[in-house]
Design a protein around this motif. Structure first.
Motif, PDB file in Angstrom:
ATOM      1  N   ALA A 137      63.496  25.255  35.036  1.00  0.00           N
ATOM      2  CA  ALA A 137      62.058  25.213  35.292  1.00  0.00           C
ATOM      3  C   ALA A 137      61.290  25.990  34.223  1.00  0.00           C
ATOM      4  O   ALA A 137      61.691  27.087  33.841  1.00  0.00           O
ATOM      5  N   GLY A 186      59.239  20.566  39.321  1.00  0.00           N
ATOM      6  CA  GLY A 186      58.940  20.384  37.908  1.00  0.00           C
ATOM      7  C   GLY A 186      59.519  19.087  37.355  1.00  0.00           C
ATOM      8  O   GLY A 186      58.871  18.381  36.570  1.00  0.00           O
ATOM      9  N   ARG A 189      57.307  16.175  38.561  1.00  0.00           N
ATOM     10  CA  ARG A 189      55.999  16.121  37.890  1.00  0.00           C
ATOM     11  C   ARG A 189      56.126  15.511  36.488  1.00  0.00           C
ATOM     12  O   ARG A 189      55.384  14.595  36.120  1.00  0.00           O
ATOM     13  N   THR A 190      57.082  16.022  35.714  1.00  0.00           N
ATOM     14  CA  THR A 190      57.225  15.531  34.341  1.00  0.00           C
ATOM     15  C   THR A 190      57.768  14.108  34.310  1.00  0.00           C
ATOM     16  O   THR A 190      57.333  13.282  33.499  1.00  0.00           O
TER      17      THR A 190
END
Length: 376
Positions: A137, A186, A189-190
């Motif tokens: 992260a 994370g 999201r990416t």
């Protein structure tokens, strides 16, 4: 940072926020043995056996070529009385013979321990460097100037998976299951952003927890909506029940996981056969000559196939050990030596998992990422 994504089909089982001030003056006496702590294994210690092996391999190699006058290096495990992440971090920080820590392996644990390693409560007087092998992260290294990592960030990992799913496999709609922690969130999201850039669409976003991985409802919905792909951001202990749930629901989706079966785990490899996985190290397809050398040495030493745990643990320990051989037991100088690797004219470190050069956030740049497939 651009990932180098390589498609690989295995022919055998696949195996916090403010920076502290300077400080870090806590140091052992001249000539004393220097110790590298390993902050893993509080739960499921059998999973991290290869981390310890990789660290010991690194320290043994460094001792064999120890410069005249430098102190010998040894590994130190967490104390038996240390029951939490903070306990482990505090014990290593408060031991003047320990000059660096390999760990933690999970993002949430590393973030929790960051303030302890930075010794913020004492203005950094006992601060000690921590180099995580696998915590991905972005928040991990933002938590403290004393925390580094040797694995690609989850940003790079998620981009690699998104590009592979869309461009190599032609899947444009997928579900995404993720452990509800900083790393999993994370990754989601990416991945979503990158997948959309490649004309993909995430139609399902389903969280789970490590202790209660319930997948039947998710699997049924994915099958009912005829979703062609599924990504699961978790460990084998979550990937296996997920694939069982999909099969019960009659699903034949293209599946990609973020963690492959452990080397030698034939039961998981059989059950997950045909599933693709993100790989941060492959003994069968090492990215560098150093990676091939490590795989051979690990096999000779342990009789087992090297995996990401061993290789990334080895790289983390090598950085700490080389810094100690250069700077002695001064924790601040060790931290600064590691931060300079690959920067300001200092060469990158040729690690088992690829070249390591740190950016301003103490993240390695351009680490290779593979996508592998589990075959019997």
């Amino acid at each position: 940072m651009a990932s180098r994504v390589r498609r690989m089909f295995a022919t055998a089982p696949l195996l916090a926020v403010a920076a502290c001030n300077s400080g870090g003056t806590h140091r052992p006496g001249t000539g004393d043995t220097l110790y590298v702590g390993v902050a893993v294994g509080l739960t499921s210690p059998e999973r991290y056996v290869n981390v310890f092996e990789g660290v010991e391999m690194a320290l043994d190699e460094l001792n064999a070529a120890r410069p005249q006058g430098s102190a010998p290096l040894r590994m130190r495990r967490p104390a038996a009385i240390a029951k939490t992440v903070v306990d482990v971090a505090a014990a290593f920080r408060d031991d003047p013979a320990v000059i660096g820590v390999v760990g933690h392996t999970e993002s949430a644990a590393t973030i929790t321990a960051a303030a302890v390693y930075a010794d913020k409560a004492n203005d950094g007087k006992r601060a000690i460097v921590a180099v995580s092998p696998t915590a991905g992260a972005p928040e991990v290294t933002r938590a403290s100037d004393w925390v580094f990592r040797v694995c690609p960030t989850t940003v790079e990992q998620a981009k690699a998976i998104a590009r592979y799913l869309s461009d190599s496999l032609g899947v444009k709609r997928t579900g995404f299951l993720y452990r509800n922690d900083p790393s999993g969130v994370g990754l989601l999201r990416t991945f979503t952003t990158e997948f959309e850039l490649h004309q993909g669409f995430v139609s399902e976003r389903d969280p789970f927890t490590e202790d209660i991985p319930e997948f039947d409802a998710y699997a049924k919905r994915l099958v009912k909506t005829r979703t062609p792909g599924a990504v699961i951001a978790g460990n084998t202990t979550e990937e296996r029940p997920f694939i069982r749930a999909l099969r019960r629901a009659g699903g034949t989706l293209v599946m990609i996981g973020t963690n492959p079966p452990e080397a030698g785990d034939t039961a998981s490899t059989r059950e997950l056969e045909g599933m693709r996985f993100l790989q941060l190290y492959s003994a069968e397809h090492p990215a560098t000559p150093e990676g091939a050398k490590f795989a051979e040495a690990f096999k000779k030493r342990t009789g087992r196939v090297a995996d990401r745990w061993g290789a990334l643990g080895y790289d983390a320990a090598m950085l700490i050990g080389k810094a100690a051989q250069s700077e002695g037991g001064d924790r601040k100088k060790i931290r600064d030596w590691i931060a300079s690797v690959g920067r300001n004219g200092k060469p990158a470190f040729a690690g088992a998992t690829g070249g390591i050069a740190f950016d301003e956030n103490r993240d390695p740049v351009n680490k290779p990422v593979r996508i592998g497939e589990a075959n019997r």
